[in-house]
Design a protein around this motif. Structure first.
Motif, mmCIF file in Angstrom:
data_model
loop_
_atom_site.group_PDB
_atom_site.id
_atom_site.type_symbol
_atom_site.label_atom_id
_atom_site.label_comp_id
_atom_site.label_asym_id
_atom_site.label_seq_id
_atom_site.Cartn_x
_atom_site.Cartn_y
_atom_site.Cartn_z
ATOM 1 N N GLY A 22 1.164 -1.086 -0.175
ATOM 2 C CA GLY A 22 -0.188 -0.271 0.076
ATOM 3 C C GLY A 22 0.942 1.189 -0.073
ATOM 4 N N GLU A 23 2.340 1.409 0.638
ATOM 5 C CA GLU A 23 2.429 2.246 1.384
ATOM 6 C C GLU A 23 3.678 2.470 -0.158
ATOM 7 O OE1 GLU A 23 4.937 1.200 3.845
ATOM 8 O OE2 GLU A 23 3.821 1.841 5.790
ATOM 9 N N LEU A 24 4.233 1.994 -1.135
ATOM 10 C CA LEU A 24 4.560 1.442 -2.486
ATOM 11 C C LEU A 24 3.240 1.717 -3.741
ATOM 12 C CD1 LEU A 24 6.742 -1.313 -2.189
ATOM 13 C CD2 LEU A 24 7.751 0.326 -2.299
ATOM 14 N N GLU A 25 2.452 1.512 -3.678
ATOM 15 C CA GLU A 25 1.032 2.216 -4.800
ATOM 16 C C GLU A 25 1.575 3.472 -4.070
ATOM 17 O OE1 GLU A 25 -1.949 -0.353 -3.736
ATOM 18 O OE2 GLU A 25 -1.279 -2.211 -5.338
ATOM 19 N N ALA A 26 1.063 4.001 -2.569
ATOM 20 C CA ALA A 26 1.139 5.461 -3.154
ATOM 21 C C ALA A 26 2.252 6.227 -3.427
ATOM 22 C CB ALA A 26 0.574 5.465 -1.503
ATOM 23 N N GLU A 27 3.154 5.702 -3.176
ATOM 24 C CA GLU A 27 4.622 6.367 -2.996
ATOM 25 C C GLU A 27 4.515 6.503 -5.018
ATOM 26 O OE1 GLU A 27 9.218 6.150 -2.884
ATOM 27 O OE2 GLU A 27 8.193 4.843 -1.623
ATOM 28 N N ALA A 28 3.671 4.860 -5.613
ATOM 29 C CA ALA A 28 4.144 4.956 -7.418
ATOM 30 C C ALA A 28 3.232 5.935 -7.502
ATOM 31 C CB ALA A 28 3.341 4.041 -7.888
ATOM 32 N N VAL A 29 2.696 6.808 -7.008
ATOM 33 C CA VAL A 29 0.742 7.183 -7.534
ATOM 34 C C VAL A 29 1.661 9.041 -7.798
ATOM 35 C CG1 VAL A 29 -1.342 8.613 -7.363
ATOM 36 C CG2 VAL A 29 -0.611 5.933 -7.281
ATOM 37 N N GLU A 37 4.400 10.067 -7.551
ATOM 38 C CA GLU A 37 6.064 9.832 -8.393
ATOM 39 C C GLU A 37 5.141 10.555 -9.952
ATOM 40 O OE1 GLU A 37 8.911 6.742 -8.006
ATOM 41 O OE2 GLU A 37 8.913 7.869 -5.763
ATOM 42 N N SER A 38 4.296 9.565 -10.008
ATOM 43 C CA SER A 38 3.136 9.449 -11.210
ATOM 44 C C SER A 38 3.179 10.753 -11.428
ATOM 45 C CB SER A 38 2.421 8.589 -11.324
ATOM 46 O OG SER A 38 1.611 8.743 -12.651
ATOM 47 N N ARG A 39 2.061 11.737 -10.800
ATOM 48 C CA ARG A 39 1.460 12.660 -10.442
ATOM 49 C C ARG A 39 2.367 13.381 -10.483
ATOM 50 N NH1 ARG A 39 -2.886 11.769 -6.200
ATOM 51 N NH2 ARG A 39 -4.512 10.448 -7.552
ATOM 52 N N GLU A 40 4.123 13.542 -10.093
ATOM 53 C CA GLU A 40 5.188 14.808 -10.190
ATOM 54 C C GLU A 40 5.604 14.343 -11.568
ATOM 55 O OE1 GLU A 40 7.388 13.703 -7.066
ATOM 56 O OE2 GLU A 40 6.874 14.912 -5.428
ATOM 57 N N TYR A 41 5.645 13.198 -11.838
ATOM 58 C CA TYR A 41 6.604 13.132 -13.850
ATOM 59 C C TYR A 41 5.249 13.955 -14.175
ATOM 60 C CZ TYR A 41 9.503 10.176 -11.799
ATOM 61 O OH TYR A 41 10.518 10.002 -11.132
ATOM 62 N N ILE A 42 3.839 13.923 -13.864
ATOM 63 C CA ILE A 42 3.234 13.818 -14.780
ATOM 64 C C ILE A 42 3.235 15.520 -15.209
ATOM 65 C CG2 ILE A 42 0.642 14.468 -15.927
ATOM 66 C CD1 ILE A 42 0.371 11.199 -14.871
ATOM 67 N N ALA A 43 3.806 16.048 -13.655
ATOM 68 C CA ALA A 43 3.240 17.791 -13.981
ATOM 69 C C ALA A 43 4.683 17.826 -14.265
ATOM 70 C CB ALA A 43 3.484 17.945 -12.125
ATOM 71 N N ARG A 44 6.047 17.733 -13.895
ATOM 72 C CA ARG A 44 7.017 17.987 -14.906
ATOM 73 C C ARG A 44 7.252 17.766 -16.725
ATOM 74 N NH1 ARG A 44 11.242 21.306 -15.287
ATOM 75 N NH2 ARG A 44 13.101 20.175 -15.855
ATOM 76 N N ILE A 45 6.787 16.657 -16.715
ATOM 77 C CA ILE A 45 6.101 16.872 -18.227
ATOM 78 C C ILE A 45 5.305 17.677 -18.956
ATOM 79 C CG2 ILE A 45 5.712 15.300 -19.992
ATOM 80 C CD1 ILE A 45 6.033 13.433 -18.138
ATOM 81 N N THR A 46 4.376 17.957 -18.457
ATOM 82 C CA THR A 46 3.858 19.141 -18.569
ATOM 83 C C THR A 46 4.598 20.453 -18.849
ATOM 84 O OG1 THR A 46 1.816 18.492 -18.102
ATOM 85 C CG2 THR A 46 2.170 19.903 -17.762
#
Length: 115
Positions: free
Chosen positions: A73-80, A82-91
């Protein structure tokens, strides 16, 4: 009358012998049943011990499963996250690139108009 007394004495002796044989056979059978009972009780005790060991292993496995679920659960939350951060950075990078392209087009357009 004498022969009847002899037969009776002989029959009594045979009955005693037969009774003794039956008694010996019953004692043997009783000993055999006692040995079987003892073996059965020993098997039952071993099975109880094995059941307790299995119960302990099950308890350990359940605790490990709970820990793994928490970690997952902790890893999934961390992955979500990080994914949001990457999407924001790409945008952000796409917007910068788009701005740079726009500046290049404007400067290219203004260069071609001045000539």
């Amino acid at each position: 009358m004498a022969p009847a007394a002899v037969i009776s004495s002989s029959a009594t002796t045979e009955m005693k012998a037969h009774h003794h044989d039956d008694e010996v056979a019953l004692r043997r059978r009783n000993e055999e049943l006692e040995r079987e009972l003892k073996k059965s009780l020993e098997r039952e005790e071993r099975m109880k011990e094995e059941l307790m060991r299995a119960w302990g292993r099950l308890s350990v496995a359940e605790e490990a499963e709970e820990r793994l679920c928490c970690q997952l659960g902790e890893l999934e939350a961390e992955a979500v996250h990080e994914s949001r951060e990457y999407i924001a950075r790409i945008t952000e990078l796409m917007e910068q690139l788009s701005g740079a392209n726009k500046l290049l087009r404007e400067s290219s357009f203004s260069s071609s108009n001045s000539q």
